[in-house]
Write an enzyme that holds these catalytic residues in place. Structure first.
Site, short mmCIF file in Angstrom:
data_model
loop_
_atom_site.label_atom_id
_atom_site.label_comp_id
_atom_site.label_asym_id
_atom_site.label_seq_id
_atom_site.Cartn_x
_atom_site.Cartn_y
_atom_site.Cartn_z
CD GLU A 64 -50.11 -1.44 -13.57
OE1 GLU A 64 -50.20 -1.18 -12.57
OE2 GLU A 64 -49.45 -1.05 -14.44
CG ASN A 65 -53.24 -9.02 -9.10
OD1 ASN A 65 -52.42 -9.46 -7.91
ND2 ASN A 65 -54.37 -9.36 -9.25
CB ALA A 66 -51.34 -6.59 -5.06
CE1 TYR A 68 -46.63 -4.66 -7.94
CE2 TYR A 68 -44.48 -4.29 -8.85
CZ TYR A 68 -45.29 -3.99 -7.96
OH TYR A 68 -45.43 -2.66 -7.35
CB CYS A 73 -50.70 -5.82 -21.96
SG CYS A 73 -49.16 -5.91 -21.44
CD GLU A 75 -51.13 -3.65 -25.90
OE1 GLU A 75 -51.36 -3.79 -24.74
OE2 GLU A 75 -50.02 -2.85 -26.41
CB CYS A 115 -49.36 -7.42 -26.71
SG CYS A 115 -50.09 -7.24 -24.96
N1 THU Z 1 -48.45 -2.42 -20.83
C1 THU Z 1 -49.80 -2.64 -21.91
O1 THU Z 1 -50.80 -2.40 -21.35
N2 THU Z 1 -49.29 -2.82 -22.87
C2 THU Z 1 -48.10 -2.80 -23.58
O2 THU Z 1 -47.94 -3.44 -24.59
C3 THU Z 1 -46.98 -2.77 -22.60
C4 THU Z 1 -47.20 -2.54 -21.39
C5 THU Z 1 -49.21 -2.41 -19.55
C6 THU Z 1 -48.66 -3.37 -18.66
C7 THU Z 1 -48.32 -2.65 -17.18
O3 THU Z 1 -49.85 -2.60 -16.53
C8 THU Z 1 -47.92 -1.38 -17.65
O4 THU Z 1 -48.23 -1.11 -19.20
C9 THU Z 1 -46.56 -1.05 -17.46
O5 THU Z 1 -45.67 -2.04 -18.23
#
Ligand code: THU
Length: 160
Positions: A64-66, A68, A73, A75, A115
């Site tokens: 994640e990042n400040a 957003y 993700c 995947e 993804c």
């Molecule tokens: N996220 C994933 O890593 N994979 C997904 O398929 C859905 C969401 C992450 C993105 C974000 O860091 C957090 O889950 C909440 O959405």
């Protein structure tokens, strides 16, 4: 006008112990990497582990990042690295697990739409299905024998 019905096929396992041993160990890698996800904002940790045809395993977690939308993700973190490191090696299967730090994640968490599109790119490239297994933090595991089962009407490069 005619109506078109689209069907998909998934397998549901009661828990990780019902999976073949090779898949269990891939899922355990996904759990391990999930714990180290960088998710200070959502507190939703996701882990991905990809088994390649050369038996290498590539893992990734959400970053994640400040700012957003700059985050990524698990995947895509994993699959982009897999293809960067081994561009000529096919992917056999991908294990995914997600766990909220706010509540119990006891239902399987499917990969997000973006993804699915990213995974589809590599399935089309290698012309061989990539098996996808996904779960929450515990409980049922869902298997899709191919990414295509998770993304009907996917956008593919043959139209370009
Ligand atoms: N996220 C994933 O890593 N994979 C997904 O398929 C859905 C969401 C992450 C993105 C974000 O860091 C957090 O889950 C909440 O959405």
């Amino acid at each position: 006008m005619k109506e078109v019905k689209i069907e998909t096929r998934l397998e549901v396992y009661e828990d990780i112990s019902e999976l073949p041993v090779q898949v269990q160990s891939l899922m355990k890698k996904a759990v391990e990497v999930r714990e180290a996800a960088y998710a200070p904002y959502s507190k939703f940790n996701v882990g991905a582990a990809i088994l390649l045809e050369n038996d290498e395993i590539i893992v990734g977690s959400n970053q994640e990042n400040a700012s957003y939308p700059s985050g990524l993700c698990a995947e895509r973190t994993a699959i982009y690295y897999a293809n960067a490191k081994f561009p000529n090696v096919n992917m056999r299967m991908m294990a995914l697990t997600a766990s909220s730090r706010n509540k119990v994640t006891d239902k399987p968490i499917a990969p997000c739409g973006a993804c699915r599109q990213a995974i589809a790119e590599y399935e089309i490239k290698q012309q061989k299905p990539i098996e996808i297994y996904f779960m929450g933090a515990k409980g049922k595991v869902v298997k899709s024998g191919s990414l295509a089962n998770l993304l009907p009407l996917l956008f593919e490069n043959s139209v370009l």
